[in-house]
Write a protein that holds these residues in place. Structure first.
Motif, PDB file in Angstrom:
ATOM      1  N   PHE A 187       9.709  -2.974  -5.378  1.00 35.82           N
ATOM      2  CA  PHE A 187      10.389  -2.285  -6.481  1.00 35.82           C
ATOM      3  C   PHE A 187      11.857  -2.145  -6.104  1.00 35.82           C
ATOM      4  N   MET A 188      12.708  -2.653  -6.983  1.00 35.96           N
ATOM      5  CA  MET A 188      14.144  -2.652  -6.692  1.00 35.96           C
ATOM      6  C   MET A 188      14.881  -1.753  -7.673  1.00 35.96           C
ATOM      7  N   ASP A 189      15.820  -0.992  -7.164  1.00 34.35           N
ATOM      8  CA  ASP A 189      16.649  -0.156  -8.027  1.00 34.35           C
ATOM      9  C   ASP A 189      18.019   0.009  -7.371  1.00 34.35           C
ATOM     10  N   GLN A 190      19.047  -0.102  -8.149  1.00 34.27           N
ATOM     11  CA  GLN A 190      20.434   0.042  -7.690  1.00 34.27           C
ATOM     12  C   GLN A 190      20.733  -0.799  -6.448  1.00 34.27           C
ATOM     13  N   GLY A 191      20.264  -2.033  -6.486  1.00 38.72           N
ATOM     14  CA  GLY A 191      20.624  -3.001  -5.447  1.00 38.72           C
ATOM     15  C   GLY A 191      19.838  -2.913  -4.168  1.00 38.72           C
ATOM     16  N   THR A 192      18.833  -2.054  -4.122  1.00 39.71           N
ATOM     17  CA  THR A 192      18.074  -1.946  -2.879  1.00 39.71           C
ATOM     18  C   THR A 192      16.573  -1.912  -3.154  1.00 39.71           C
ATOM     19  N   ILE A 193      15.784  -2.334  -2.169  1.00 37.09           N
ATOM     20  CA  ILE A 193      14.329  -2.250  -2.320  1.00 37.09           C
ATOM     21  C   ILE A 193      13.930  -0.807  -1.996  1.00 37.09           C
ATOM     22  N   VAL A 194      13.479  -0.129  -3.006  1.00 34.35           N
ATOM     23  CA  VAL A 194      13.195   1.297  -2.856  1.00 34.35           C
ATOM     24  C   VAL A 194      11.785   1.506  -2.292  1.00 34.35           C
ATOM     25  N   GLU A 195      10.848   0.691  -2.756  1.00 36.15           N
ATOM     26  CA  GLU A 195       9.475   0.838  -2.276  1.00 36.15           C
ATOM     27  C   GLU A 195       8.790  -0.517  -2.319  1.00 36.15           C
ATOM     28  N   GLY A 197       4.885  -2.670  -1.100  1.00 35.61           N
ATOM     29  CA  GLY A 197       3.538  -2.548  -0.549  1.00 35.61           C
ATOM     30  C   GLY A 197       2.566  -3.323  -1.401  1.00 35.61           C
ATOM     31  N   ASP A 198       1.273  -3.116  -1.189  1.00 38.90           N
ATOM     32  CA  ASP A 198       0.279  -3.829  -2.006  1.00 38.90           C
ATOM     33  C   ASP A 198       0.249  -3.224  -3.416  1.00 38.90           C
ATOM     34  N   PRO A 199      -0.502  -3.835  -4.339  1.00 40.07           N
ATOM     35  CA  PRO A 199      -0.446  -3.365  -5.735  1.00 40.07           C
ATOM     36  C   PRO A 199      -0.796  -1.893  -5.936  1.00 40.07           C
ATOM     37  N   SER A 200      -1.377  -1.277  -4.918  1.00 40.27           N
ATOM     38  CA  SER A 200      -1.737   0.133  -5.090  1.00 40.27           C
ATOM     39  C   SER A 200      -0.501   1.029  -5.273  1.00 40.27           C
ATOM     40  N   ILE A 201       0.668   0.513  -4.888  1.00 37.73           N
ATOM     41  CA  ILE A 201       1.874   1.355  -5.075  1.00 37.73           C
ATOM     42  C   ILE A 201       2.160   1.602  -6.559  1.00 37.73           C
ATOM     43  N   LEU A 202       1.577   0.731  -7.397  1.00 42.93           N
ATOM     44  CA  LEU A 202       1.778   0.943  -8.834  1.00 42.93           C
ATOM     45  C   LEU A 202       0.871   2.071  -9.346  1.00 42.93           C
ATOM     46  N   LEU A 203      -0.218   2.298  -8.635  1.00 44.66           N
ATOM     47  CA  LEU A 203      -1.149   3.355  -9.046  1.00 44.66           C
ATOM     48  C   LEU A 203      -0.758   4.696  -8.421  1.00 44.66           C
ATOM     49  N   GLN A 204      -0.294   4.612  -7.184  1.00 50.49           N
ATOM     50  CA  GLN A 204       0.125   5.853  -6.509  1.00 50.49           C
ATOM     51  C   GLN A 204       1.523   5.696  -5.926  1.00 50.49           C
ATOM     52  N   PRO A 205       2.518   5.658  -6.789  1.00 49.69           N
ATOM     53  CA  PRO A 205       3.883   5.477  -6.274  1.00 49.69           C
ATOM     54  C   PRO A 205       4.358   6.704  -5.487  1.00 49.69           C
ATOM     55  N   LYS A 206       5.019   6.417  -4.369  1.00 47.11           N
ATOM     56  CA  LYS A 206       5.531   7.532  -3.559  1.00 47.11           C
ATOM     57  C   LYS A 206       6.949   7.889  -3.962  1.00 47.11           C
ATOM     58  N   ASN A 207       7.687   6.849  -4.305  1.00 49.42           N
ATOM     59  CA  ASN A 207       9.094   7.079  -4.605  1.00 49.42           C
ATOM     60  C   ASN A 207       9.283   7.590  -6.036  1.00 49.42           C
ATOM     61  N   ARG A 260      11.818   7.264  -8.048  1.00 43.32           N
ATOM     62  CA  ARG A 260      12.401   6.304  -8.986  1.00 43.32           C
ATOM     63  C   ARG A 260      11.338   5.331  -9.505  1.00 43.32           C
ATOM     64  N   LEU A 261      10.411   4.942  -8.638  1.00 38.50           N
ATOM     65  CA  LEU A 261       9.317   4.068  -9.078  1.00 38.50           C
ATOM     66  C   LEU A 261       8.397   4.816 -10.052  1.00 38.50           C
ATOM     67  N   GLN A 262       8.143   6.082  -9.749  1.00 36.68           N
ATOM     68  CA  GLN A 262       7.309   6.904 -10.651  1.00 36.68           C
ATOM     69  C   GLN A 262       7.942   6.941 -12.049  1.00 36.68           C
TER      70      GLN A 262
END
Lengths: 242, 221
Positions: free
Chosen positions: A208-216, A218-228, A230-232
């Motif tokens: 997941f990229m935001d403002q020019g950097t990779i913010v988070e 991992g495997d597809p589970s990050i879409l179900l349980q995002p930690k960051n 901005r990704l949420q």
């Protein structure tokens, strides 16, 4: 492995890439998601060594290219080992779609690869329009041709920028299933996409990229349980929109 | 006496005039296309070092009538330099200079408008720069440039008539000489018009055909 570390790029005084780190592993499908203007396409072009970064390192084929390159260092030319298909496609307008696919192979390898081309024509239902010129074909048809042009080159890494944006559901499914085949053949794939359901099902790694950097990542589970956070936020906006 | 009678009766004199016209045109076309393409390509490659001076000369030339330029090179310049040059070569030089800068304008514009992304696509497909130039850039640029360059060459052929004004024995001057002998201006100039129609119309036709055949609309849906 195709890897970039601490990659930075400024265009017109604006920092587009800000310490971006990303790895595309052979035989894996990595997906890059993020809001518009987050630097995804710039990162992809830098990884393809088309627009060189201001600083950082790109590793490919066991070699590290540290940027900025020294005066004595020749710019790397990893193509078509690394190849890319862009959103705008850039099919050559004076050639038919068939010639668009065969020209690079003929020039580079002095081969025809007719059998392989015929398989692709069949697989992607291109028989009816393969001998037309690009401006006589629809965007979806041109997208398929641009993809086949890249696939025919048998690259080690393939970088795809929103390549299914104009395809119907059926064609998207065919291409996505072909990406799985490429993966099994050991080809590393990095694709920018907005298809989150596809990311959940098919990706090995999601960035997941935001403002020019990779913010988070991992495997597809990050879409179900995002930690960051901005990704949420990004996921909630996408879910609301869909 | 009809225009056809004049063409038949004076065919020998008119043929000689036509040969001079074509010799003149051949020089103008060759110098214009070869040097103009070169200047155009260099202008596109080095916009400041070559492009700016070339565009400046082209701009100045566009403001000077051909006749004034021709007369200036024929009389004052040669007077200042203290030389006498055969009017045929003065006319060839004048029209060649005009043709060089007109062709270079066309080539520079087409090259500058060439979408560089086609070359990026070639690069990621592993096509070498020279191959990309030969198989992708050159065919697209030629298709865009050839019809305009051809139309320009028809205009340059017609421009050779100005050479008669500095005593070059080309076809228009021959027609004037015939007229001074028999005084049949309507028939003579009609015959001359027919002669030029026979030469220029096929050339314009080829330019139009090339345009419709190769300068396709590249815009995508």
């Amino acid at each position: 492995m195709l890897k970039c570390s601490d990659m930075k790029k400024t265009i017109g005084g604006r920092r587009i890439l800000d310490s971006a780190n990303l790895t595309v592993e052979a035989g894996k499908l990595s997906l890059l998601i993020g809001p518009s203007g987050s630097g995804k396409s710039t990162l992809l072009r830098a990884l393809a060594l088309l627009d060189l970064p201001d600083s950082g390192t790109i590793s490919f084929d066991g070699r590290d290219y540290k940027f900025p390159l020294s005066d004595k260092q020749a710019p790397p030319k990893p193509w078509p080992g690394i190849t890319a298909v862009f959103q705008q496609l850039f099919l050559w307008p004076h050639l038919t779609l068939r010639q668009n696919i065969t020209l690079p192979i003929t020039l580079r390898y002095r081969e025809e690869r007719t059998e392989q081309l015929n398989e692709f024509i069949e697989m992607f239902s291109m028989k009816d329009f393969i001998d037309r010129y690009p401006n006589e074909a629809s965007l979806g048809q041109r997208q398929r041709v641009a993809l086949v042009r890249a696939f025919m080159l048998k690259p080690e890494f393939i970088l795809l920028d929103e390549i299914t944006s104009s395809l119907d559901v059926e064609q998207t499914a065919i291409i996505l299933s072909y990406l799985q085949k490429l993966k099994q053949a050991g080809i590393g794939i990095l694709a920018i996409t907005h298809l989150l359901h596809f990311a959940e099902e098919a990706a090995d790694v999601i960035y997941f990229m935001d403002q020019g950097t990779i913010v988070e990542h991992g495997d597809p589970s990050i879409l179900l349980q995002p930690k960051n956070e901005r990704l949420q936020k990004f996921l909630s906006v996408v879910k609301q929109a869909s | 006496m009809t225009p056809l009678d004049i063409l038949i009766k004076y065919q020998h004199a008119l043929s000689e005039g036509l040969i001079v016209t074509f010799r003149l045109a051949l020089i103008i076309w060759t110098v214009g296309i070869v040097c103009g393409s070169l200047v155009g390509a260099l202008s596109s490659r080095w916009p400041l070092a070559v492009g700016f001076p070339a565009r400046t000369v082209s701009f100045i030339l566009s403001g000077v009538p051909v006749l004034v330029f021709l007369f200036w090179l024929h009389y004052p310049l040669q007077g200042m330099l203290g030389v006498v040059i055969d009017p045929f070569f003065t006319a060839a030089a004048t029209l060649s200079i005009i043709n060089v800068f007109a062709v270079s304008d066309i080539i520079r514009t087409v090259l500058n408008e060439f979408p560089q992304q086609y070359l990026v696509a070639a690069k990621v497909c592993g096509i070498e720069p020279l191959q990309a130039m030969l198989y992708i850039q050159l065919p697209i640029v030629l298709r865009q440039a050839i019809p305009s360059v051809l139309t320009l060459q028809v205009n340059m052929l017609q421009g050779t008539l100005f050479a008669s004004l500095i005593s070059v024995g080309e076809v228009f001057r021959v027609a004037q000489q015939i007229n001074s002998q028999i005084y049949r201006p309507v028939e003579i100039y009609t015959a001359l018009g027919l002669l030029f129609l026979c030469i220029c119309l096929p050339m314009n036709g080829i330019a139009l055909w090339l345009k419709s055949r190769y300068t396709r609309d590249f815009s995508e849906r």
